[in-house]
Scaffold this active site. Structure first.
Site, short mmCIF file in Angstrom:
data_model
loop_
_atom_site.label_atom_id
_atom_site.label_comp_id
_atom_site.label_asym_id
_atom_site.label_seq_id
_atom_site.Cartn_x
_atom_site.Cartn_y
_atom_site.Cartn_z
N ARG A 234 26.27 56.66 38.17
CA ARG A 234 25.93 56.01 39.46
C ARG A 234 25.31 55.02 39.12
NH1 ARG A 234 28.97 59.43 41.62
NH2 ARG A 234 28.74 61.17 43.19
N ASP A 258 31.72 53.12 34.39
CA ASP A 258 32.75 53.31 35.66
C ASP A 258 32.33 53.29 37.42
OD1 ASP A 258 35.33 55.14 36.62
OD2 ASP A 258 33.33 56.41 36.77
N GLU A 263 29.65 49.28 44.67
CA GLU A 263 30.87 49.68 45.05
C GLU A 263 31.44 49.96 45.86
OE1 GLU A 263 30.53 53.14 41.78
OE2 GLU A 263 31.44 54.23 43.94
N HIS A 295 35.60 53.75 39.76
CA HIS A 295 35.23 54.97 39.81
C HIS A 295 36.29 55.94 39.68
CE1 HIS A 295 31.23 57.19 41.54
NE2 HIS A 295 32.13 58.25 41.50
#
Ligand code: NAD
Length: 339
Positions: A234, A258, A263, A295
């Site tokens: 996260r 990622d 985000e 993500h």
């Protein structure tokens, strides 16, 4: 059950509709995220189905409860975007998909590590432009390197297993030891020691108040010069501004992400025709030694099939008044922590 599905992308709809043939829920798909402003879309639905960037804060939950929506099906494992204490106080039922494919995320993690180290992202562009020079593409071998895994649960354990296969030394930090990791020879150490000894650090713990900005200036100061940092867990685990300073000074040699702490307004959407307004993220994109995916670590056919099936089964359990093994509440978390 009548379910309002938020943050729907075409692939969500495809996999949910396919799995729903076995369940027959009444699914209504909405593209927007669930936020306080979009709650009205849930009116008339006893259940909603949400994803990682839907925001289920206290005032949103209270309003949902007021309009009669008391079942929340998270189609993901993490639940840092939901105020579980408030949901529980309101008597809402929350279910999630605790495990769908740790392999999907673990393999993507190792993919990011390999790509950022061996510079696949730069090589790909060069070769397409007819530039076959190798200058600037020098990498290092993973064999013999020390990897520090923070969070040795389902995903961390698969990462450990894969990297053991590469011949890496394994260090781990977790609030609970995983015997599977110990059997691989992973040595549990305290976080400062992991930061000091690891050539590569990979994050796999959940985002909680305790782990927020786990990687901050102080942690970076302890790390080896040129360390590789990978985060597929996260975004909030990392203080991005501190990491940018670490990249500028050369302390952080490689960064594979990622997830990103802000985000929510960027990922899962096409912004290619717009100017990115987030200057911190835009700065990250300028580094040659930073590789970011949006993500997508979970994004495999196996994972999406399992997410859809488990989510719909969770809803079927609640509809039938059965105990759902994937229900979460503050009590169930306390029981798990004590076990
Ligand atoms: P898991 O629950 O199996 O493992 C998490 C581990 O973190 C557990 O062993 C737990 O004890 C440990 N932990 C908890 N608090 C900690 C702390 N303060 N310090 C260190 N360790 C701590 O979960 P998992 O399935 O392995 O998933 C890990 C994380 O991966 C999830 O929380 C989620 O945020 C993230 N995730 C990302 C994607 C993606 O697509 N990028 C997909 C799925 C999951």
């Amino acid at each position: 059950m009548k379910v309002a599905v938020f943050s729907t992308r075409p692939y969500d709809r495809f996999f949910l509709e396919k799995a729903n043939k076995a369940f027959g829920h009444e699914l209504t798909f909405y593209e927007p995220h669930l936020t306080f402003e979009t709650i009205s879309l849930a009116a008339g639905f006893p259940a909603i189905c949400v994803f990682v960037n839907d925001r289920l804060d206290a005032r949103t939950l209270v309003r949902l409860h007021e309009i009669g929506t008391d079942i929340i099906a998270l189609r993901c494992a993490g639940f840092n975007n939901l105020d579980l204490d408030i949901a529980s106080t309101l008597g809402m039922q929350v279910v999630r998909v605790p495990a769908y494919s740790p392999h999907a995320v673990a393999e993507h993690t190792v993919g990011l590590l390999l790509a950022v180290n061996r510079k696949f992202h730069r090589a790909f562009n060069r070769v397409r432009e007819g530039n076959f020079a190798l200058d600037g593409l020098l990498g290092f071998e993973l064999h013999g390197k020390t990897v520090g895994i923070v969070g040795t649960g389902k995903i961390g354990a698969v990462v450990a297993r894969i990297l053991k296969g590469f011949g890496c030394e394994l260090l781990g930090y977790d609030v609970m030891r995983n015997p599977e990791c110990e059997a691989l020879g992973l040595q549990y150490v305290e976080l400062p020691e992991l930061f000091r000894r690891a050539d590569i650090i990979s994050l796999h713990c959940p985002l909680t108040p305790q782990t927020h900005h786990l990687i901050d200036a102080e942690a970076i100061a302890l790390m080896k010069k040129g360390v590789v940092l990978i985060n597929t867990s996260r975004g909030g685990l990392i203080d991005t501004r501190a990491v940018i300073r670490g990249l500028k000074s050369g302390k952080i040699g490689y960064l594979g992400l990622d997830v990103y702490e802000e985000e929510e307004d960027l990922f899962f959407e096409d912004h290619s025709e717009q100017v990115i307004q987030d200057d911190v993220f835009a700065r990250l994109l300028t580094f040659p030694n930073v590789l970011i995916t949006a993500h997508q670590a979970f994004f495999t056919e196996t994972a999406l099939t399992r997410i859809a099936e488990t989510t719909l089964q969770n809803l079927a359990d609640l509809e039938a008044g059965r105990e759902c093994p994937n229900a979460i509440s503050p009590d169930s978390l306390r029981r798990q922590a004590a076990a």
